[in-house]
Write an enzyme that holds these catalytic residues in place. Structure first.
Site, mmCIF file in Angstrom:
data_model
loop_
_atom_site.group_PDB
_atom_site.id
_atom_site.type_symbol
_atom_site.label_atom_id
_atom_site.label_comp_id
_atom_site.label_asym_id
_atom_site.label_seq_id
_atom_site.Cartn_x
_atom_site.Cartn_y
_atom_site.Cartn_z
ATOM 1 N N GLY A 109 0.649 -1.193 -0.003
ATOM 2 C CA GLY A 109 -0.008 -0.013 0.035
ATOM 3 C C GLY A 109 0.853 1.375 -0.087
ATOM 4 O O GLY A 109 1.928 1.553 0.684
ATOM 5 N N ARG A 141 13.512 10.139 -2.926
ATOM 6 C CA ARG A 141 14.474 11.472 -3.003
ATOM 7 C C ARG A 141 15.609 11.225 -1.995
ATOM 8 O O ARG A 141 16.754 11.454 -2.568
ATOM 9 C CB ARG A 141 13.660 12.829 -2.751
ATOM 10 C CG ARG A 141 14.423 13.976 -2.931
ATOM 11 C CD ARG A 141 13.351 15.068 -2.580
ATOM 12 N NE ARG A 141 14.192 16.459 -2.579
ATOM 13 C CZ ARG A 141 14.753 17.016 -1.604
ATOM 14 N NH1 ARG A 141 14.775 16.485 -0.386
ATOM 15 N NH2 ARG A 141 15.432 18.151 -1.773
ATOM 16 N N ALA A 142 15.432 10.937 -0.943
ATOM 17 C CA ALA A 142 16.557 11.008 -0.008
ATOM 18 C C ALA A 142 17.686 9.900 -0.344
ATOM 19 O O ALA A 142 18.784 10.037 -0.372
ATOM 20 C CB ALA A 142 16.113 10.943 1.600
ATOM 21 N N ARG A 178 1.246 -5.162 -5.426
ATOM 22 C CA ARG A 178 1.246 -6.584 -4.345
ATOM 23 C C ARG A 178 1.720 -7.470 -5.295
ATOM 24 O O ARG A 178 1.332 -7.483 -6.575
ATOM 25 C CB ARG A 178 -0.006 -6.467 -3.502
ATOM 26 C CG ARG A 178 -0.551 -5.345 -2.834
ATOM 27 C CD ARG A 178 -1.768 -5.820 -1.757
ATOM 28 N NE ARG A 178 -2.293 -4.515 -1.185
ATOM 29 C CZ ARG A 178 -1.758 -3.886 -0.216
ATOM 30 N NH1 ARG A 178 -0.637 -4.556 0.451
ATOM 31 N NH2 ARG A 178 -2.273 -2.775 0.441
ATOM 32 N N CYS A 179 2.398 -8.200 -4.645
ATOM 33 C CA CYS A 179 3.166 -9.381 -5.507
ATOM 34 C C CYS A 179 3.130 -10.860 -4.838
ATOM 35 O O CYS A 179 4.033 -11.202 -4.171
ATOM 36 C CB CYS A 179 4.282 -8.971 -5.922
ATOM 37 S SG CYS A 179 5.080 -10.000 -7.000
ATOM 38 N N ILE A 212 0.819 3.835 6.240
ATOM 39 C CA ILE A 212 0.039 4.825 7.126
ATOM 40 C C ILE A 212 -0.371 3.966 8.543
ATOM 41 O O ILE A 212 -0.745 4.656 9.531
ATOM 42 C CB ILE A 212 -1.276 5.374 6.557
ATOM 43 C CG1 ILE A 212 -2.079 4.114 6.066
ATOM 44 C CG2 ILE A 212 -0.663 6.079 5.198
ATOM 45 C CD1 ILE A 212 -3.631 4.676 5.620
ATOM 46 N N ASP A 213 -0.444 2.488 8.380
ATOM 47 C CA ASP A 213 -0.849 2.009 9.644
ATOM 48 C C ASP A 213 -0.114 2.100 10.893
ATOM 49 O O ASP A 213 -0.709 1.826 11.854
ATOM 50 C CB ASP A 213 -0.774 0.530 9.095
ATOM 51 C CG ASP A 213 -1.913 0.078 8.057
ATOM 52 O OD1 ASP A 213 -2.881 1.011 7.826
ATOM 53 O OD2 ASP A 213 -1.820 -0.952 7.311
ATOM 54 N N ARG A 228 -26.555 14.014 16.093
ATOM 55 C CA ARG A 228 -26.534 12.655 15.537
ATOM 56 C C ARG A 228 -25.179 12.054 16.189
ATOM 57 O O ARG A 228 -24.389 12.670 16.573
ATOM 58 C CB ARG A 228 -26.808 12.389 14.304
ATOM 59 C CG ARG A 228 -25.698 12.821 13.488
ATOM 60 C CD ARG A 228 -25.827 12.138 12.079
ATOM 61 N NE ARG A 228 -26.986 12.509 11.131
ATOM 62 C CZ ARG A 228 -26.955 13.224 10.028
ATOM 63 N NH1 ARG A 228 -25.892 13.556 9.591
ATOM 64 N NH2 ARG A 228 -28.134 13.492 9.526
#
Length: 320
Positions: A11, A21-22, A72-73, A126-127, A162
């Site tokens: 992901g 870049r770095a 993904r592979c 991100i997890d 709500r």
């Protein structure tokens, strides 16, 4: 060592471009050649490699996603497939591979290293579900995206009086839900680390809040629990308060990376090249107590989750 390659896998996460870049610019500064691999391990198997230079990574630090694309592979689990990847890397004269991704991507890097390719992993997900590092590339940006969305949802939730149940990403890790919940003042945070949750207790919490003058409620639900639509119907039936579910989805993966993610990715990318030049392999780069560290990939993948129970307890107190 003369030539390295770099790929992004699994992901995508904001800040991957800053890491690319770095790596590229640090490697060139050290006299190395750099090749980019398009579409992760899948692209590697198809020979999608190209030479990169300083210009290749100009004007990308502020961009989300990954300029190398990703995929993904699952077939990479096959040793014969990995041997084919090694032959391709050897044919291009690549001495080492930098992999940016999550635990699945790291497993691929680990297995390649056993076949003679030097590998280094950078945590791009991100997890925030890699226990060896305090933060992963993309977590901070995704968190800010979530909080911004919650702020907007709270506006309409307040207007309609709500309950809003908001499902966020994170797989089986509740870090995004926890940090988003405490940052947005959520009335409840539901994460897999706390075990099976009591829906009736949640309803009681919402009703208690109403009795104390709260006109609306925000509930943050980690995708590792899931079922936002079903939960919203249950809450509405038991409390008599209108409830709506929002699944934020892939908006959490996009957008320009935050300043924090850009700095983190830059620091990690530069360190990756330094570790390779020291002759190390099968290592992952991370950050602990604001110090950049490297660790054996087997040790890193074996570490247990580091859910912040203290922060969760703080959130529980502040939500009342």
């Amino acid at each position: 060592m003369k030539k390295i390659a770099i790929l992004t896998s699994g992901g995508d996460a904001p800040g991957m471009n800053a890491a690319i870049r770095a790596v590229v610019r640090t490697a060139i500064d050290k006299g190395l050649e750099v090749m980019g691999v398009q579409r992760g391990y899948s692209g590697l198997l198809n020979g999608e490699l190209f030479a990169m230079n300083r210009t290749s990574v100009s004007d990308i630090i502020q961009r989300g996603g990954t300029i190398l694309r990703t995929a993904r592979c699952p077939e990479f689990k096959d040793e014969e497939v990995r041997k084919r990847a090694v032959k391709i890397l050897n044919a291009y004269g690549v001495d080492a591979l930098v992999v940016i991704g999550g635990d699945g991507s790291f497993m691929g890097a680990k297995l390649l290293s056993k076949l003679g390719i030097k590998t280094i992993g950078l945590p791009g997900t991100i997890d925030n579900d890699l226990a060896y590092t305090d933060f992963t590339i993309g977590f901070d940006t995704a968190l800010n995206t979530i909080v911004d969305a919650i702020n907007k949802i709270r506006d309409t939730s307040t207007s309609h009086e709500r309950v809003s149940i908001i499902e966020v990403m994170g797989r089986d890790c509740g870090d995004l839900a926890l940090h988003a919940g405490i940052s947005s003042g959520a009335e409840a945070i539901i994460v897999p680390e706390m075990g099976e949750f009591d829906r009736d207790a949640l309803c009681r919490t919402i009703l208690e809040g109403k009795n104390h003058g709260k006109t609306h409620s925000i509930v943050i639900l980690a995708e590792g629990i899931g079922g936002a639509e079903e939960l919203s119907k249950y809450v509405q039936e038991l409390t008599g308060i209108e409830a709506r579910a929002t699944i934020l989805g892939h908006i959490q993966r996009g957008g320009a990376p935050s300043a924090s993610d850009r700095v983190l990715a830059s620091r990690l990318g530069a360190r990756a090249v330094e570790v390779l030049l020291q002759g190390e392999t099968s290592r992952v780069i991370g950050i602990r107590d604001n110090q950049i560290i490297d660790q054996d990939i087997d040790e890193a993948l074996a570490m247990e989750s580091k859910f912040d129970l203290d922060l969760y307890n703080v959130a529980e107190v502040l939500s009342r």
